[in-house]
Structure formats: structure tokens, C-alpha cells
Design a protein around this motif. Structure first.
Motif, mmCIF file in Angstrom:
data_model
loop_
_atom_site.group_PDB
_atom_site.id
_atom_site.type_symbol
_atom_site.label_atom_id
_atom_site.label_comp_id
_atom_site.label_asym_id
_atom_site.label_seq_id
_atom_site.Cartn_x
_atom_site.Cartn_y
_atom_site.Cartn_z
ATOM 1 N N LEU A 64 115.921 10.008 44.165
ATOM 2 C CA LEU A 64 114.625 10.162 44.833
ATOM 3 C C LEU A 64 114.152 8.869 45.489
ATOM 4 N N PRO A 65 114.254 7.711 44.848
ATOM 5 C CA PRO A 65 113.821 6.496 45.544
ATOM 6 C C PRO A 65 114.521 6.275 46.882
ATOM 7 N N GLU A 66 115.809 6.596 46.977
ATOM 8 C CA GLU A 66 116.525 6.471 48.245
ATOM 9 C C GLU A 66 115.894 7.344 49.324
ATOM 10 N N ILE A 67 115.598 8.573 48.968
ATOM 11 C CA ILE A 67 115.034 9.502 49.951
ATOM 12 C C ILE A 67 113.608 9.087 50.333
ATOM 13 N N LEU A 68 112.852 8.601 49.377
ATOM 14 C CA LEU A 68 111.506 8.112 49.703
ATOM 15 C C LEU A 68 111.575 6.950 50.682
ATOM 16 N N SER A 69 112.520 6.057 50.476
ATOM 17 C CA SER A 69 112.685 4.926 51.389
ATOM 18 C C SER A 69 113.101 5.400 52.775
ATOM 19 N N LEU A 70 113.903 6.441 52.832
ATOM 20 C CA LEU A 70 114.372 6.969 54.110
ATOM 21 C C LEU A 70 113.240 7.652 54.875
ATOM 22 N N VAL A 71 112.439 8.452 54.192
ATOM 23 C CA VAL A 71 111.327 9.146 54.850
ATOM 24 C C VAL A 71 110.228 8.155 55.221
ATOM 25 N N ALA A 72 109.884 7.290 54.279
ATOM 26 C CA ALA A 72 108.931 6.196 54.523
ATOM 27 C C ALA A 72 107.613 6.658 55.123
ATOM 28 N N GLY A 73 107.141 7.816 54.700
ATOM 29 C CA GLY A 73 105.829 8.286 55.125
ATOM 30 C C GLY A 73 105.752 8.810 56.531
ATOM 31 N N ARG A 74 106.893 8.941 57.211
ATOM 32 C CA ARG A 74 106.860 9.337 58.623
ATOM 33 C C ARG A 74 106.567 10.813 58.834
ATOM 34 N N VAL A 75 106.941 11.647 57.862
ATOM 35 C CA VAL A 75 106.640 13.078 57.918
ATOM 36 C C VAL A 75 106.216 13.520 56.516
ATOM 37 N N PRO A 76 105.533 14.651 56.400
ATOM 38 C CA PRO A 76 105.152 15.146 55.070
ATOM 39 C C PRO A 76 106.380 15.454 54.227
ATOM 40 N N TYR B 123 104.627 4.791 46.736
ATOM 41 C CA TYR B 123 104.928 5.490 47.988
ATOM 42 C C TYR B 123 103.670 5.659 48.821
ATOM 43 N N GLU B 124 103.803 5.402 50.102
ATOM 44 C CA GLU B 124 102.693 5.578 51.042
ATOM 45 C C GLU B 124 103.085 6.610 52.082
ATOM 46 N N GLY B 125 102.255 7.606 52.244
ATOM 47 C CA GLY B 125 102.541 8.675 53.193
ATOM 48 C C GLY B 125 102.231 10.017 52.570
ATOM 49 N N PRO B 126 102.196 11.067 53.376
ATOM 50 C CA PRO B 126 101.864 12.400 52.865
ATOM 51 C C PRO B 126 102.969 12.934 51.962
ATOM 52 N N VAL B 127 102.635 13.152 50.690
ATOM 53 C CA VAL B 127 103.598 13.647 49.720
ATOM 54 C C VAL B 127 102.881 14.591 48.777
ATOM 55 N N ALA B 128 103.580 15.597 48.300
ATOM 56 C CA ALA B 128 103.040 16.539 47.324
ATOM 57 C C ALA B 128 104.176 16.984 46.417
ATOM 58 N N VAL B 129 103.822 17.469 45.229
ATOM 59 C CA VAL B 129 104.811 17.936 44.272
ATOM 60 C C VAL B 129 104.504 19.381 43.892
ATOM 61 N N MET B 130 105.539 20.088 43.466
ATOM 62 C CA MET B 130 105.362 21.480 43.056
ATOM 63 C C MET B 130 106.505 21.860 42.134
ATOM 64 N N SER B 131 106.323 22.969 41.430
ATOM 65 C CA SER B 131 107.372 23.479 40.547
ATOM 66 C C SER B 131 107.091 24.937 40.230
ATOM 67 N N PHE B 132 108.176 25.683 39.938
ATOM 68 C CA PHE B 132 108.012 27.009 39.363
ATOM 69 C C PHE B 132 107.445 26.912 37.946
ATOM 70 N N ASN B 133 107.696 25.798 37.285
ATOM 71 C CA ASN B 133 107.276 25.637 35.890
ATOM 72 C C ASN B 133 105.873 25.040 35.822
ATOM 73 N N PRO B 134 104.876 25.806 35.384
ATOM 74 C CA PRO B 134 103.517 25.268 35.314
ATOM 75 C C PRO B 134 103.397 24.057 34.394
ATOM 76 N N HIS B 135 104.234 23.980 33.372
ATOM 77 C CA HIS B 135 104.189 22.832 32.473
ATOM 78 C C HIS B 135 104.561 21.547 33.217
ATOM 79 N N ALA B 136 105.509 21.641 34.132
ATOM 80 C CA ALA B 136 105.890 20.480 34.938
ATOM 81 C C ALA B 136 104.739 20.046 35.838
ATOM 82 N N VAL B 137 104.044 21.013 36.416
ATOM 83 C CA VAL B 137 102.915 20.692 37.284
ATOM 84 C C VAL B 137 101.799 20.037 36.482
ATOM 85 N N MET B 138 101.537 20.552 35.291
ATOM 86 C CA MET B 138 100.519 19.957 34.441
ATOM 87 C C MET B 138 100.886 18.528 34.065
ATOM 88 N N ARG B 139 102.156 18.286 33.781
ATOM 89 C CA ARG B 139 102.577 16.933 33.455
ATOM 90 C C ARG B 139 102.381 15.991 34.648
#
Length: 255
Positions: free
Chosen positions: A97-109, A139-155
Motif C-alpha cells: 500500500l505505501p508504494e501505491i500511495l506514493s504513486l497516486v500522490a493525491g492526484r486522483v481520488p 497521506y495527503e489527497g482524497p482517500v477513503a476506506v471501505m469493507s464488506f466487513n463492518p468490524h473492519a470499518v469500525m476499526r
């Protein structure tokens, strides 16, 4: 605390597992697919699985066999070793994930789906969510998280409350969800939306006419959907959904 989903997530269609196209050397969730999505101006949806040393790896399946030149569970292999396993149809290993965050670098959601680690969308979670939160700390830029597992979202609400979060939702039919029927019935009703402090759902586009989806939209939830595969299906999905996750065609970008 509910954190609103930035409007950027509603303006640009989201490339499912990035803008993948194996015929062009861009496997699912690869650096090449992410770069192609950025270059095209699309938002990006990616998936994360956990390595043996509790690192967040950008990979969809819980097993290596379909997508990579390996076999067995992703979580049985170290992050370093996973990085050396080639993705099928490309020339690169599995990114973290850190590699991909560096690649996106906030340029797109960037929309990050945290894959279920419990096995039945239950409470046996934690290390993967911690790895995602650590990666997102600066990380700076538009980012959001989601999961099918509600426990993961709560965490994630506990670990990084400032990051918008949502639930991935579905009709949870038995053919696609080998989990106890009672759990499928429970999840189908999307009962955890409020308690997880979500601001959006990403729902199976074939099931968008579900009354619960309309109810959530009426109370202010943003409605995304997965996975649209043609312009014709996009037109149908957008009658309800405010944005789409797409693959197998080029969704039109706003003017």
C-alpha cells in the motif's frame, strides 16, 4: 464521527482494481494499472490483503493462484517475498500500500477496500486495519476506506477517524457468499451503517433497487456501486448511484 466523502469521489468514475487490462500489460491492482488510471484522470479503487508480517498488500484475492505466479494464501507469505512474486500478465511483483500511495500522490481520488480477514465477515480483524492506518498517516489527497466487513470499518473509525469510510454492500446470495445464512440475512439489511459512522456505501449495481439503498440515500448517504462493465449498464446504475466503479470499458469523464 461521520466524515463526509469528498466530492471528488462523485465526479470521476472509479477504475475497479485500477485501470487494469492484462492484454496491455496492466494486471489488476498493479502499479501499471494505477499509473494508467492516474494518467487517464480516473479515480481508483484498490484492494488490500495482509501479508504474513502484517503489511497491507495491494491485491484482491486471499490466495495467489488466480492473479500471481504463486499459490496458497497471501497471508502466509512475507511482504518482501510477495513483492517478488510476478503478477500474471505483467512484469511486476505485488505492490504494498505505501508504494501505491506514493504513486497516486493525491492526484486522483483513491478508494481502498479492506478485504475480510475473518472469513465470515466477523470480528477476527485488526492487523490489516492497523497497517492501512499506518500507511495513511501522512497521506495527503482524497482517500477513503471501505469493507464488506463492518468490524473492519469500525476499526478504521477508531484508528483514523478523519478518513471517510463506507460499507461495501450486496444482496449476499448464498451462491457467492459461503457464510452462515443468518449472517447473510443480517448483512443484507445494512444494519451497521450508522454505528460505523459511514458516509457512503458501495453497493452491487444489480441490486441498487433495494429499498434499504433508497432509505440510506434519503438520509444523506452517498451511493456508489460496483462493478459496471458497459456504458449501457452505467446508464442504468446512475439512475440511483451517484458514481460507479467500472471495468472492461472506458467510462466517460466529466467535461
Amino acid at each position: 464521527m461521520t466524515v463526509a466523502l469528498p466530492q471528488a469521489f462523485l465526479r470521476r468514475p472509479l477504475a475497479h482494481r485500477a485501470l487494469h487490462d492484462v492484454a496491455r500489460g496492466r494486471p489488476e491492482n498493479s502499479r501499471a494499472a494505477v499509473q494508467a488510471a492516474v494518467d487517464a484522470g480516473y479515480g481508483i479503487e484498490i484492494d488490500v490483503q495482509m501479508s504474513a508480517d502484517a503489511q497491507a498488500m495491494v491485491f484482491h484475492d486471499d490466495a495467489l493462484d488466480r492473479l500471481a505466479e504463486g499459490e496458497g494464501a497471501v497471508r502466509a507469505v512475507s511482504a518482501q517475498a510477495l513483492g517478488q512474486i510476478p503478477l500474471k500478465g505483467g512484469t511486476e511483483g505485488i505492490p504494498d500500500l505505501p508504494e501505491i500511495l506514493s504513486l497516486v500522490a493525491g492526484r486522483v481520488p483513491l478508494l481502498i477496500e479492506i478485504k475480510d480477514q475473518d472469513g465470515a465477515l466477523g470480528p477476527d480483524i485488526g492487523p490489516l486495519e492497523a497497517a492501512v492506518a499506518a500507511a495513511l498517516a501522512d497521506y495527503e489527497g482524497p482517500v477513503a476506506v471501505m469493507s464488506f466487513n463492518p468490524h473492519a470499518v469500525m476499526r478504521m473509525a477508531e484508528l483514523c477517524p478523519e478518513v471517510p469510510r463506507g460499507l461495501v454492500t450486496d444482496a449476499f446470495d448464498a451462491a457467492h457468499w459461503p457464510i452462515p445464512e443468518a449472517r447473510r440475512v443480517e448483512l443484507r439489511a445494512i444494519p451497521d451503517y450508522d454505528r460505523t459512522g459511514c458516509s457512503f456505501i458501495s453497493h452491487n449495481w444489480h441490486d441498487l433497487d433495494r429499498p434499504r439503498v433508497a432509505q440510506l440515500k434519503a438520509q444523506g448517504a452517498q451511493i456508489l456501486c460496483w462493478t459496471v462493465k458497459s456504458a449501457e449498464d452505467e446508464a442504468k446504475a446512475r439512475k440511483i448511484a451517484q458514481n460507479i466503479t467500472f471495468e472492461q470499458y472506458r467510462a466517460p469523464l466529466p467535461a
